[in-house]
Design an enzyme around this catalytic site. Sequence first.
Site, PDB file in Angstrom:
ATOM      1  N   TYR A   1      26.112  16.819 -41.589  1.00 38.74           N
ATOM      2  CA  TYR A   1      26.551  18.210 -41.437  1.00 38.74           C
ATOM      3  C   TYR A   1      27.443  18.370 -40.209  1.00 38.74           C
ATOM      4  O   TYR A   1      27.066  17.998 -39.100  1.00 38.74           O
ATOM      5  CB  TYR A   1      25.320  19.087 -41.306  1.00 38.74           C
ATOM      6  CG  TYR A   1      25.551  20.575 -41.469  1.00 38.74           C
ATOM      7  CD1 TYR A   1      25.692  21.139 -42.727  1.00 38.74           C
ATOM      8  CD2 TYR A   1      25.565  21.422 -40.372  1.00 38.74           C
ATOM      9  CE1 TYR A   1      25.856  22.501 -42.891  1.00 38.74           C
ATOM     10  CE2 TYR A   1      25.725  22.787 -40.521  1.00 38.74           C
ATOM     11  CZ  TYR A   1      25.880  23.327 -41.778  1.00 38.74           C
ATOM     12  OH  TYR A   1      26.037  24.681 -41.929  1.00 38.74           O
TER      13      TYR A   1
ATOM     14  N   ASP B   1      10.410  14.857 -38.115  1.00 40.70           N
ATOM     15  CA  ASP B   1      11.712  15.469 -38.358  1.00 40.70           C
ATOM     16  C   ASP B   1      11.549  16.963 -38.629  1.00 40.70           C
ATOM     17  O   ASP B   1      11.025  17.369 -39.663  1.00 40.70           O
ATOM     18  CB  ASP B   1      12.382  14.771 -39.547  1.00 40.70           C
ATOM     19  CG  ASP B   1      13.824  15.209 -39.754  1.00 40.70           C
ATOM     20  OD1 ASP B   1      14.241  16.216 -39.149  1.00 40.70           O
ATOM     21  OD2 ASP B   1      14.529  14.525 -40.518  1.00 40.70           O
TER      22      ASP B   1
ATOM     23  N   SER C   1      21.245  12.605 -43.715  1.00 42.34           N
ATOM     24  CA  SER C   1      21.145  14.034 -43.497  1.00 42.34           C
ATOM     25  C   SER C   1      21.914  14.775 -44.590  1.00 42.34           C
ATOM     26  O   SER C   1      21.587  14.638 -45.764  1.00 42.34           O
ATOM     27  CB  SER C   1      21.633  14.388 -42.088  1.00 42.34           C
ATOM     28  OG  SER C   1      21.292  15.714 -41.762  1.00 42.34           O
ATOM     29  N   GLN C   2      22.959  15.554 -44.245  1.00 41.43           N
ATOM     30  CA  GLN C   2      23.747  16.168 -45.307  1.00 41.43           C
ATOM     31  C   GLN C   2      24.289  15.090 -46.244  1.00 41.43           C
ATOM     32  O   GLN C   2      24.301  15.261 -47.472  1.00 41.43           O
ATOM     33  CB  GLN C   2      24.922  16.958 -44.721  1.00 41.43           C
ATOM     34  CG  GLN C   2      25.863  17.506 -45.788  1.00 41.43           C
ATOM     35  CD  GLN C   2      27.090  18.151 -45.185  1.00 41.43           C
ATOM     36  OE1 GLN C   2      27.200  19.377 -45.180  1.00 41.43           O
ATOM     37  NE2 GLN C   2      28.014  17.345 -44.675  1.00 41.43           N
TER      38      GLN C   2
ATOM     39  N   HIS D   1      14.886  13.639 -36.430  1.00 41.78           N
ATOM     40  CA  HIS D   1      15.937  13.563 -37.448  1.00 41.78           C
ATOM     41  C   HIS D   1      16.802  12.305 -37.322  1.00 41.78           C
ATOM     42  O   HIS D   1      17.569  12.012 -38.241  1.00 41.78           O
ATOM     43  CB  HIS D   1      16.801  14.820 -37.395  1.00 41.78           C
ATOM     44  CG  HIS D   1      17.658  15.014 -38.602  1.00 41.78           C
ATOM     45  ND1 HIS D   1      17.156  14.956 -39.888  1.00 41.78           N
ATOM     46  CD2 HIS D   1      18.996  15.244 -38.728  1.00 41.78           C
ATOM     47  CE1 HIS D   1      18.140  15.146 -40.754  1.00 41.78           C
ATOM     48  NE2 HIS D   1      19.255  15.321 -40.082  1.00 41.78           N
TER      49      HIS D   1
END
Length: 322
Positions: free
Chosen positions: A92, A273, A187-188, A303
């Site tokens: 992201y 996370d 992640s994203q 994360h």
Amino acid sequence: MALFDLPLDELREHRSESVAPDDFDDFWSGTLQEAREHDLDARFEPVDTGLSTVDVYDVTFAGFGGHPVKGWLRLPAGSSGPLPLVVEFVGYGGGRGLPHENLLWASTGRAHFTMDTRGQGSAWGGGGGTADPVGGAPAYPGFMTRGIDAPENYYYRRVFTDAVRAVEAARSHPLTDATRTVALGSSQGGGITVAVGGLVPDLVAVAPDVPFLCDFPRATTLTDRHPYREIGLFLKTHRGRSADVQRTLSYFDGVHFAARGRAPALFSTGLEDQTCPPSTVFAAFNSWAHEDKTIELYDYNDHEGGGPYHEAAKVRWLRSYA
């Protein structure tokens, strides 16, 4: 932050409360059909990077709406035959970065395609170069609520479509082997990977790390970290619209793409996370349809997940597939 989510035995059984819309498959088949009405027009321009072990190409292809999307294709220098292909999606706020970055996968002897994420590339890393020419309804700053008024308008409809087209563009290069294509990201990028795993039927493997964009009903009420918090802040202002927002998000929830996943998968999660809580990752993992699936746990990590340790795990794991 100590463990805050469900106990591990409950994580292994957790299922999302998100319900796939009845027209989920029709929505996505129609979306991709519209995109494919535009010529893919994948162009690969060599870049002089000064690197001696990797050849880099500046890529442009037509994504959602025929809009130009950028990427990098990195190949082991002097490659002469079709290579296993790794298509990577980024986190992201990030973009494709600079051509000399991210050399791991080309260093393993594979072709490596990195997709730029439209409208992003200004929060970290080496930046990006893909605009998002589509407007939307009023949204909280960020990307999570852009076009959230309707599935047809939502930002991630464009991004997930770009991602499918990125696979097609990477496969169109003569030095890539379309039959040995892997999708991965963190992640994203992990969330996009899950979506691509549900939309592209013939991948040989997927590896979503600490994936975002999964189990929206739980994520939006469990964590107050961004980016999920953007949705809560939007609803804090737009009172009474929770049901409409969750309906839009149900078309983009990783758990529904996971239920359509047809390739072996390696997931990962950090049990501390708070950005992408482990229960949301397990919701996608537990829904993943292919029986060959594994999830790596990083007990004391947030994360960042497994970081370089998990990169090494992916390199080992992918030897069996591509």
